[in-house]
Every structure is written in structure tokens, then in C-alpha cells.
Design a protein around this motif. Sequence first.
Motif, short mmCIF file in Angstrom:
data_model
loop_
_atom_site.label_atom_id
_atom_site.label_comp_id
_atom_site.label_asym_id
_atom_site.label_seq_id
_atom_site.Cartn_x
_atom_site.Cartn_y
_atom_site.Cartn_z
N UNK A 1 28.52 63.67 5.36
CA UNK A 1 29.27 62.68 5.69
C UNK A 1 29.98 62.04 4.01
N UNK A 2 30.77 61.91 4.55
CA UNK A 2 32.18 62.14 3.49
C UNK A 2 32.49 60.46 3.25
N UNK A 3 31.97 59.27 2.04
CA UNK A 3 32.75 58.61 2.48
C UNK A 3 33.31 57.82 1.01
N UNK A 4 34.41 57.42 0.89
CA UNK A 4 35.81 57.23 -0.19
C UNK A 4 35.89 55.52 0.01
N UNK A 5 36.14 54.67 -1.33
CA UNK A 5 36.77 53.42 -0.60
C UNK A 5 37.03 52.13 -2.09
N UNK A 6 37.64 51.70 -2.43
CA UNK A 6 37.81 50.82 -3.09
C UNK A 6 36.39 50.54 -3.67
N UNK B 1 35.04 59.54 6.00
CA UNK B 1 35.61 57.80 6.06
C UNK B 1 35.48 56.83 4.69
N UNK B 2 36.84 56.29 4.91
CA UNK B 2 36.96 55.43 4.03
C UNK B 2 36.69 54.21 4.52
N UNK B 3 35.76 53.22 3.69
CA UNK B 3 35.01 51.89 3.67
C UNK B 3 35.58 50.97 3.12
N UNK C 1 42.55 56.65 -3.34
CA UNK C 1 40.95 57.03 -1.97
C UNK C 1 41.06 55.65 -0.59
N UNK C 2 42.99 54.92 -1.32
CA UNK C 2 42.58 53.59 -0.45
C UNK C 2 43.59 53.77 0.67
N UNK C 3 44.33 54.95 1.62
CA UNK C 3 44.93 55.89 2.29
C UNK C 3 44.16 56.70 2.85
N UNK C 4 43.06 55.97 4.43
CA UNK C 4 42.96 57.64 5.34
C UNK C 4 43.28 58.60 5.61
N UNK D 1 38.82 54.75 8.50
CA UNK D 1 38.16 53.72 8.21
C UNK D 1 37.35 52.27 8.42
N UNK D 2 36.97 52.20 8.09
CA UNK D 2 35.60 51.03 8.56
C UNK D 2 36.43 49.79 7.66
N UNK D 3 36.69 49.00 8.49
CA UNK D 3 37.12 48.29 7.57
C UNK D 3 36.00 46.42 7.52
#
Length: 230
Positions: free
Chosen positions: A10-15, A149-151, A192-195, A201-203
Motif C-alpha cells: 500500500x503506497x501512500x503519498x501526500x503533503x 493513493x494520495x492522502x 506528490x500533490x497530484x495523483x 485520492x483521499x481528502x
Amino acid sequence: MLRQGKPLVVAIDGPSGSGKSSVSKAVAQRLGLAYLDTGAMYRAVTWHCLNGRIDLDNAQAVESAAREIRLEQNLTPGEEFVKVNGITVTGPIREPKISAAVSTVAANLGARAELIRRQKAIIAECHHRIVVEGRDITTVVAPNAEARLILTASEEARLRRRGLQLGGTQTQAQLKEQVLGRDAKDSTVVDFRRAADGVFTVDSSNLDFEQTIGAVITVVRRAVHEDLPA
């Protein structure tokens, strides 16, 4: 066991301030997976450089430091420890002076390449059953992960959460530098902010902690087409 005998990365990126670390740990615990905080690796190299009085503007010296240090991390969620050359730095790498300097190390392409190599090796050592979170996981470190996903969250929510995390010890200006300033610096080497294609994308702006965990697990369920524990 969930997907017994099968990979589940499970790969998770985000600000900054999006809740990546706390949510990723909880997801790893609930799905019975290992957990890797890649940001801690960059912080560990930063601590090593500052402790050894290595000039962070000396790109070659920082790259050499990243290649040479002995870095140990506990991959069990909820049991965090980080060691550099046998020295426990779990607490020190979270200090403000490290937060203020870590982007310089993260933007060093040689150091980044070395840590990415180590991250990929850790994923393999965990038999590809791990939650990995950071900045470039979905696109560089684990582009073939089973779930990517990007959180993210609004700027207001991220500043509020980071302020609570730091116990009100930072001014608003310091918070903005830690959260928004670091994002700006890191975005010079990775988006890392654009999927990317295939990345969910999970907001979490309007979600509490439990709701965010549930939303991430729902994404994993959808990605692997299996019923997963909530």
C-alpha cells in the motif's frame, strides 16, 4: 490472513500535515502489514549530517553520508525506533532543527537515489506486504504497488493538525514554514500533490481519524478487489 501468500503493498503519498504517518500506521496494524515511514529515513540522514557537522550545501558530502550510514528502523507499526550507526535517534529526528533542514537532504538527488534503493530493498525484505508512506512512493518507490493513493487535506486542516501535533509550541509563521515551506521545497524534486494515473485520492479535510482510516482501507479494498477488514 489477508491475501495470504500474495503481495499487498500500500503506497501512500501526500503533503505535510495530511496525516500520512498516523493513518498509515493504523492501516498497517489493521491489515497485518509492515510499515515504513520513508520520511524518517531522510530525517535520519539529516540528523547524521548535522551531528557530524557535514555541510548540507555540500551535495557530494550529503550523498556520501546517505550511502555510508548504518540505518535501522523498526517496521512494526506502533513500535517505532530509528537508529543511525547504533545510536537511537527516534526522538531527535523529530526536533524542529531537523524539520527545518530535512528538505535540503530530500532535494539532494544522490541521497534521494540511495534512500529509494534502500526503501525498495525493505519492501522486498517484507515479502511485498507493507504500507509505505512518503512523497514519491506511488510513482517512484513502488509504482507497481497493489494499492496507491494520495492522502491530502486543505491547507487550513493541515496547519491545524500539525499545530496540535506539536502541542502549540510553534507560531503560525513557524507552522507555515514547516508545512507549506517544506512542501514547496520538496515539490522541486517530486510531484506528490497530484495523483498519477491509477492513483486514488483521499481528502481528509472533513474526516476524523477513524473516518480517514476507513476511507483508506476502502481504497485498498477497491484496488485489490477483495473484502478487507474494516
